[in-house]
Motif scaffolding. Structure first.
Motif, PDB file in Angstrom:
ATOM      1  N   PHE A 118      42.633  44.043  39.077  1.00 10.28           N
ATOM      2  CA  PHE A 118      42.838  42.831  39.866  1.00 10.28           C
ATOM      3  C   PHE A 118      42.462  43.062  41.323  1.00 10.28           C
ATOM      4  O   PHE A 118      41.808  42.229  41.955  1.00 10.28           O
ATOM      5  CB  PHE A 118      44.294  42.391  39.744  1.00 10.28           C
ATOM      6  CG  PHE A 118      44.694  41.325  40.718  1.00 10.28           C
ATOM      7  CD1 PHE A 118      44.290  40.011  40.543  1.00 10.28           C
ATOM      8  CD2 PHE A 118      45.451  41.633  41.831  1.00 10.28           C
ATOM      9  CE1 PHE A 118      44.645  39.034  41.449  1.00 10.28           C
ATOM     10  CE2 PHE A 118      45.815  40.668  42.736  1.00 10.28           C
ATOM     11  CZ  PHE A 118      45.410  39.355  42.546  1.00 10.28           C
ATOM     12  N   LEU A 119      42.880  44.198  41.888  1.00  5.48           N
ATOM     13  CA  LEU A 119      42.545  44.490  43.282  1.00  5.48           C
ATOM     14  C   LEU A 119      41.054  44.730  43.469  1.00  5.48           C
ATOM     15  O   LEU A 119      40.482  44.402  44.506  1.00  5.48           O
ATOM     16  CB  LEU A 119      43.329  45.717  43.762  1.00  5.48           C
ATOM     17  CG  LEU A 119      44.845  45.556  43.877  1.00  5.48           C
ATOM     18  CD1 LEU A 119      45.474  46.861  44.330  1.00  5.48           C
ATOM     19  CD2 LEU A 119      45.212  44.441  44.843  1.00  5.48           C
ATOM     20  N   LEU A 120      40.395  45.295  42.452  1.00  3.97           N
ATOM     21  CA  LEU A 120      38.975  45.607  42.570  1.00  3.97           C
ATOM     22  C   LEU A 120      38.109  44.358  42.493  1.00  3.97           C
ATOM     23  O   LEU A 120      37.108  44.246  43.205  1.00  3.97           O
ATOM     24  CB  LEU A 120      38.585  46.603  41.473  1.00  3.97           C
ATOM     25  CG  LEU A 120      37.141  47.105  41.488  1.00  3.97           C
ATOM     26  CD1 LEU A 120      36.848  47.854  42.783  1.00  3.97           C
ATOM     27  CD2 LEU A 120      36.880  47.993  40.282  1.00  3.97           C
ATOM     28  N   LEU A 148      33.142  35.601  50.469  1.00  3.93           N
ATOM     29  CA  LEU A 148      32.261  34.801  49.624  1.00  3.93           C
ATOM     30  C   LEU A 148      32.002  35.462  48.277  1.00  3.93           C
ATOM     31  O   LEU A 148      31.344  34.877  47.417  1.00  3.93           O
ATOM     32  CB  LEU A 148      30.924  34.557  50.343  1.00  3.93           C
ATOM     33  CG  LEU A 148      31.011  33.780  51.666  1.00  3.93           C
ATOM     34  CD1 LEU A 148      29.638  33.679  52.298  1.00  3.93           C
ATOM     35  CD2 LEU A 148      31.608  32.391  51.448  1.00  3.93           C
ATOM     36  N   ASP A 149      32.487  36.678  48.081  1.00  2.00           N
ATOM     37  CA  ASP A 149      32.299  37.375  46.813  1.00  2.00           C
ATOM     38  C   ASP A 149      33.443  36.997  45.886  1.00  2.00           C
ATOM     39  O   ASP A 149      34.550  37.516  45.975  1.00  2.00           O
ATOM     40  CB  ASP A 149      32.280  38.883  47.062  1.00  2.00           C
ATOM     41  CG  ASP A 149      31.671  39.636  45.899  1.00  2.00           C
ATOM     42  OD1 ASP A 149      31.317  38.976  44.908  1.00  2.00           O
ATOM     43  OD2 ASP A 149      31.554  40.871  45.976  1.00  2.00           O
ATOM     44  N   SER A 150      33.172  36.062  44.957  1.00  2.00           N
ATOM     45  CA  SER A 150      34.230  35.506  44.114  1.00  2.00           C
ATOM     46  C   SER A 150      34.463  36.299  42.838  1.00  2.00           C
ATOM     47  O   SER A 150      35.508  36.144  42.208  1.00  2.00           O
ATOM     48  CB  SER A 150      33.891  34.063  43.736  1.00  2.00           C
ATOM     49  OG  SER A 150      32.684  34.020  42.991  1.00  2.00           O
ATOM     50  N   HIS A 151      33.512  37.148  42.430  1.00  2.00           N
ATOM     51  CA  HIS A 151      33.599  37.899  41.177  1.00  2.00           C
ATOM     52  C   HIS A 151      33.785  36.959  39.978  1.00  2.00           C
ATOM     53  O   HIS A 151      34.566  37.233  39.073  1.00  2.00           O
ATOM     54  CB  HIS A 151      34.739  38.923  41.223  1.00  2.00           C
ATOM     55  CG  HIS A 151      34.496  40.019  42.209  1.00  2.00           C
ATOM     56  ND1 HIS A 151      35.077  40.041  43.452  1.00  2.00           N
ATOM     57  CD2 HIS A 151      33.715  41.133  42.128  1.00  2.00           C
ATOM     58  CE1 HIS A 151      34.691  41.121  44.098  1.00  2.00           C
ATOM     59  NE2 HIS A 151      33.864  41.801  43.332  1.00  2.00           N
ATOM     60  N   ILE A 152      33.064  35.841  40.013  1.00  2.00           N
ATOM     61  CA  ILE A 152      33.054  34.888  38.900  1.00  2.00           C
ATOM     62  C   ILE A 152      31.597  34.678  38.495  1.00  2.00           C
ATOM     63  O   ILE A 152      30.771  34.269  39.313  1.00  2.00           O
ATOM     64  CB  ILE A 152      33.707  33.550  39.288  1.00  2.00           C
ATOM     65  CG1 ILE A 152      35.153  33.756  39.751  1.00  2.00           C
ATOM     66  CG2 ILE A 152      33.670  32.582  38.124  1.00  2.00           C
ATOM     67  CD1 ILE A 152      35.816  32.504  40.252  1.00  2.00           C
ATOM     68  N   LEU A 153      31.287  34.944  37.243  1.00  2.00           N
ATOM     69  CA  LEU A 153      29.930  34.772  36.726  1.00  2.00           C
ATOM     70  C   LEU A 153      29.858  33.419  36.016  1.00  2.00           C
ATOM     71  O   LEU A 153      30.602  33.169  35.068  1.00  2.00           O
ATOM     72  CB  LEU A 153      29.577  35.903  35.756  1.00  2.00           C
ATOM     73  CG  LEU A 153      29.775  37.336  36.286  1.00  2.00           C
ATOM     74  CD1 LEU A 153      29.354  38.347  35.232  1.00  2.00           C
ATOM     75  CD2 LEU A 153      29.010  37.553  37.576  1.00  2.00           C
ATOM     76  N   ARG A 154      28.965  32.568  36.486  1.00  2.00           N
ATOM     77  CA  ARG A 154      28.834  31.213  35.930  1.00  2.00           C
ATOM     78  C   ARG A 154      27.498  31.093  35.196  1.00  2.00           C
ATOM     79  O   ARG A 154      26.450  31.463  35.738  1.00  2.00           O
ATOM     80  CB  ARG A 154      28.943  30.171  37.039  1.00  2.00           C
ATOM     81  CG  ARG A 154      30.324  30.135  37.704  1.00  2.00           C
ATOM     82  CD  ARG A 154      30.384  29.092  38.798  1.00  2.00           C
ATOM     83  NE  ARG A 154      31.724  28.960  39.337  1.00  2.00           N
ATOM     84  CZ  ARG A 154      32.205  29.705  40.330  1.00  2.00           C
ATOM     85  NH1 ARG A 154      31.421  30.638  40.884  1.00  2.00           N
ATOM     86  NH2 ARG A 154      33.432  29.539  40.776  1.00  2.00           N
ATOM     87  N   TYR A 213      35.609  35.285  34.474  1.00  2.00           N
ATOM     88  CA  TYR A 213      36.361  35.871  35.591  1.00  2.00           C
ATOM     89  C   TYR A 213      36.490  37.375  35.367  1.00  2.00           C
ATOM     90  O   TYR A 213      37.125  37.831  34.407  1.00  2.00           O
ATOM     91  CB  TYR A 213      37.742  35.233  35.701  1.00  2.00           C
ATOM     92  CG  TYR A 213      37.705  33.746  35.967  1.00  2.00           C
ATOM     93  CD1 TYR A 213      37.780  33.239  37.256  1.00  2.00           C
ATOM     94  CD2 TYR A 213      37.573  32.830  34.917  1.00  2.00           C
ATOM     95  CE1 TYR A 213      37.739  31.879  37.501  1.00  2.00           C
ATOM     96  CE2 TYR A 213      37.529  31.472  35.147  1.00  2.00           C
ATOM     97  CZ  TYR A 213      37.611  31.004  36.449  1.00  2.00           C
ATOM     98  OH  TYR A 213      37.577  29.653  36.687  1.00  2.00           O
ATOM     99  N   LEU A 214      35.882  38.146  36.266  1.00  2.00           N
ATOM    100  CA  LEU A 214      35.919  39.603  36.143  1.00  2.00           C
ATOM    101  C   LEU A 214      37.293  40.178  36.435  1.00  2.00           C
ATOM    102  O   LEU A 214      37.550  41.337  36.115  1.00  2.00           O
ATOM    103  CB  LEU A 214      34.889  40.226  37.095  1.00  2.00           C
ATOM    104  CG  LEU A 214      33.433  39.862  36.840  1.00  2.00           C
ATOM    105  CD1 LEU A 214      32.552  40.448  37.921  1.00  2.00           C
ATOM    106  CD2 LEU A 214      32.983  40.366  35.478  1.00  2.00           C
ATOM    107  N   THR A 215      38.187  39.392  37.053  1.00  2.00           N
ATOM    108  CA  THR A 215      39.507  39.914  37.408  1.00  2.00           C
ATOM    109  C   THR A 215      40.298  40.294  36.170  1.00  2.00           C
ATOM    110  O   THR A 215      40.937  41.352  36.128  1.00  2.00           O
ATOM    111  CB  THR A 215      40.280  38.868  38.225  1.00  2.00           C
ATOM    112  OG1 THR A 215      39.452  38.437  39.303  1.00  2.00           O
ATOM    113  CG2 THR A 215      41.563  39.443  38.772  1.00  2.00           C
ATOM    114  N   ASP A 216      40.277  39.453  35.150  1.00  3.38           N
ATOM    115  CA  ASP A 216      41.068  39.712  33.946  1.00  3.38           C
ATOM    116  C   ASP A 216      40.293  39.416  32.664  1.00  3.38           C
ATOM    117  O   ASP A 216      40.907  39.272  31.601  1.00  3.38           O
ATOM    118  CB  ASP A 216      42.348  38.872  33.977  1.00  3.38           C
ATOM    119  CG  ASP A 216      42.066  37.405  34.273  1.00  3.38           C
ATOM    120  OD1 ASP A 216      40.883  37.055  34.414  1.00  3.38           O
ATOM    121  OD2 ASP A 216      43.026  36.623  34.372  1.00  3.38           O
TER     122      ASP A 216
END
Length: 768
Positions: free
Chosen positions: A427-429, A435-441, A463-466
């Protein structure tokens, strides 16, 4: 006799003031006048009263004769001027044998503004007496029978004794200001006097044993050792031969000695060479040399309690044994007891040290001068292989369909309900950072037997977070479907798995997300057709996690496929007019060669890497310079010399180069009549070095009208035309540079010659 008439009521206006017409109020004046009435500058001064009931004297407490000084108040003339004297007095000691008195040094302050005196004794740590202010600031009278007058400035001098409230102070020295002030007043100041030695301090220095505390502090201060040796650990290899016992074997150990607190920790290794630790052989702590039995309760305490007095908790007292009678002295292993080949008694187990690491060898060589560290071979093991039992993985019952898999597993592990643990490091990474959302659309389309569903458009966000997915539908006009959330954010399981199983099913990961992939979400089948610029760029930057965006790996596969037919492939695809090939042209050729395993995402990665888009910007350097010089001429700005000074002042290292941010700050600070969009365009066309720093000399020549001035530009809306999104750039990858693609393949040099003969450079294509 009262002047009030009893017949009148006691109300305002019906009573009379008895002090009307009275002249003597029987009060003794304490202030006198200075000067005559005709002078017009009269002042008040306090009169002197010899005693409480005596008459007030006409003597004024002033050192200077009348008429010889400026007629100003003393608190103005001598404001913040103080005389400082060093003095001492003797205090009788009746309870100390061999010391009849003690000498106490003080500071006497005389304040010239009002004649007050203050006595302060400097505080000495652990002196045994209360120190500080002995006499607060006040005017002090002479001792009887001279108590009619107060102490004045002339009464204090080196060598004199003054009696203040029964204590006699001997003045020994004064500061520089006091000596200078008294000398200017005509008062002779003698040399400093040495204070006598204190017999009490001499007695303490000669007989220290007599003043030892009854309860010495037994706490060892180990803070210095911790700060000096923190994170310093000695590593030894050891073994314990337990083969003589039943089911015993040869234990290979690793001993760690922590220099910060002299503790020892021992771990058992899985093999002689090391590797993973099997289990903890000895928990970190001090290791005694001789072990007999478990220590009694309170044996490790610093004090020995003899008795407890008092019944109530608040009034309870303890009697402590100061001699520690009966305490057993325990010897622990120290660093000097550890040597290669040495034997250690670890609670009845004999451990032999066989080797040490490089840090340990250097430590012993530096501190103890030991240079020989010959390792010892352990004895031969009776068993060929020793397997250490690993804890079995816990088997959980199958999922019953209620809640999520993680919730059900957590409830099976513990009776107390707890929330499932989250991967906090991930989650922290991958949390949003600017502007870097770590979401691939990705764009997607649905594959269905219903024709209407095949024309629907979807956006799938990963969502790369989880590792969760969310599906949004984009409604089209007259399609019957509105823009809404098709599937809320959640983890999506891979198709074809058992639902009611003990282990949690596998879900979609970033490896499954690429253009051309087929996803099964809640019974619906989707195909990813495209991705946004952020997703493509993120996957190319982190190509180690996304093999479909790894250009090196993709081109290696292409190279292996083209190696047998490279000559025919090059000869067939040599461009006739220029070195540019369309995306569809190269895609069709590579798909035939690579087969069905070649995905659309890999083709897009190749096209983006070797893009040859012919793009001529509308506003080049000459056009922007013409607009800038026209603006300068329109606003009558001509101050290049001062702008040059600003640039030189900002350039501390005098390299002639500044960053874009620094150049922008200088241009805005010089008040050039440019909009922000025009300043950005100017800085984009300025010369840059390898570190992307701008040459401010080029900026000065760019704004100099005397150097090849272009014709004036007609007025236009600069903010609208020079906005960063007003001029759309062509999409990367539509055209592919065949020369760069062929050069990157780099197969056989014999096959490269005809290609180079017919190829053209990218610059020629862009200029065309």
């Amino acid at each position: 006799m009262s002047t009030r008439c009893p017949d009148l009521p006691f109300l305002p206006g019906y009573s009379f003031n008895p002090n009307i017409g009275r002249t003597n109020f029987r009060l003794t004046p304490v202030l006198g006048f200075i000067g005559e009435v005709k002078d017009g500058n009269r002042g008040l001064i306090e009169k002197v009263r010899p005693n409480m009931f005596g008459p007030i004297s006409d003597k004024f407490p002033s050192f200077y004769p009348r008429g010889q000084t400026i007629e100003l108040p003393g608190y103005i003339i001598f404001d913040k001027q103080t005389l400082c004297f060093d003095a001492f007095f003797q205090e009788t000691l009746q309870e100390v044998r061999g010391s009849p008195f003690q000498v106490r040094t003080v500071k006497i302050y005389y304040f010239l503004e009002d004649g007050t005196i203050q006595v302060i004794e400097p505080k000495v740590e652990n002196s045994g007496v209360s120190q500080g202010t002995l006499i607060s600031r006040q005017r002090i009278r002479f001792p009887a029978p001279m108590d009619d007058n107060f102490y004045e400035m002339i009464d204090f001098n080196i060598g004199r004794e003054v009696e203040l409230y029964g204590r006699v102070f001997k003045i020994t020295n004064c500061d520089k200001f006091t000596r200078t002030f008294l000398n200017r007043c005509g008062i002779s100041v003698s040399d400093p006097i040495v204070s006598p030695e204190d017999p009490y301090l001499q007695l303490r220095s000669h007989d220290r044993d007599a003043f030892q505390s009854k309860k010495p502090n037994r706490n060892r201060n180990s803070l210095g050792q911790f700060l000096e040796n923190d994170r310093k650990v000695l590593h030894f290899k050891a073994y314990w031969d337990d083969q003589n016992t039943e089911y015993g074997y040869l234990h290979f150990l690793e001993l760690r000695y922590y220099l910060a607190d002299d503790t020892i920790e021992i771990k058992e290794l899985q093999s002689e060479t090391g590797g993973e630790h099997g289990f903890m052989f000895l928990r970190r702590g001090k290791l005694p040399k001789r072990y007999r039995e478990l220590p009694a309760v309170g044996s490790n305490a610093n004090y020995t309690v003899l008795n407890v007095l008092g019944s109530a908790l608040s009034a309870r007292r303890y009697l402590v044994d100061p001699l520690d009678c009966g305490r057993e002295k325990i010897e622990y292993y120290h660093e000097k007891d550890l040597t290669i080949g040495g034997l250690i008694n670890c609670y009845g187990r004999k451990l032999v040290l066989t080797d040490a690491d490089a840090f340990t060898r250097e430590y012993y060589a530096t501190k103890y001068g030991i240079s020989e560290f010959a390792p010892i071979s352990p004895p031969a093991s009776n068993q060929k292989t020793v397997y250490i039992a690993r804890p079995k993985e816990r088997e959980l019952p199958p999922w019953n369909g209620f809640g999520s898999y993680e919730d059900s597993a957590q409830n099976c592990i513990t009776v107390e309900p707890k929330a499932p643990l989250r991967d906090f490091k991930k989650f922290l990474l991958y949390d949003r950072i600017g502007l870097d959302s770590h979401i691939l659309r990705f764009k997607a389309k649905m594959i269905s037997k219903v024709p209407e569903n095949c024309s629907r458009k979807f956006i799938i966000s990963f969502y790369l977070t989880d590792d969760t997915l969310a599906v949004f539908e984009i409604g089209q006009t007259n399609s019957g479907f509105t823009t809404s959330t098709f599937s809320k954010r959640a983890s999506v399981q891979l198709a074809g798995q058992k639902i009611f199983a003990s282990k949690p099913p596998l879900c979609y990961t970033p490896l499954h997300m690429f253009i051309g992939a087929t996803l099964s979400i809640n019974g619906f089948t989707f195909v990813l057709t495209d991705a946004d610029e952020y997703a493509l760029r993120y996957m190319e930057i982190n190509c180690g996690q996304f093999p479909k965006a790894n250009l090196k790996k993709i081109m290696q596969n292409v190279r292996e496929k083209l190696r047998p037919i490279y000559k025919d492939f090059v000869a067939e695809n040599i461009p006739k007019e220029n070195a540019v090939m369309s995306y569809s042209q190269l895609r069709n050729k590579l798909c035939k060669i690579m087969g069905e395993e070649f995905t659309e995402h890999e083709m897009i990665t190749i096209a983006r890497a070797f893009s040859a888009s012919c793009y001529n910007p509308t506003y080049d350097r000459a056009k922007i310079r013409a607009i800038a010089l026209t603006e300068l001429k329109r606003f009558l700005w001509d101050d290049l010399d001062r702008l040059r000074e600003y640039f030189i002042h900002t350039d501390d290292s005098k390299t002639g180069k500044l960053t874009k941010k620094e150049c922008y700050t200088v241009l805005k600070g010089a008040r050039l009549p440019f909009d922000n969009e025009l300043v950005e365009k100017i800085l984009d066309v300025i010369e840059k070095d390898d570190e992307c720093k701008l040459s401010y000399e080029d900026i000065l020549q760019f704004l100099d009208r005397n150097i090849c001035a272009p014709p004036d530009e007609p007025p236009s809306n600069i903010k609208n035309e020079l906005w960063w999104s007003s001029e759309q750039q062509p999409e990367a990858g539509k055209l592919i540079d065949w020369c760069e693609f062929n050069k990157y393949l780099d197969l056989e040099s014999t096959f490269r010659e005809p290609v180079e003969h017919h190829s053209h450079s990218i610059e020629a294509v862009e200029n065309s």
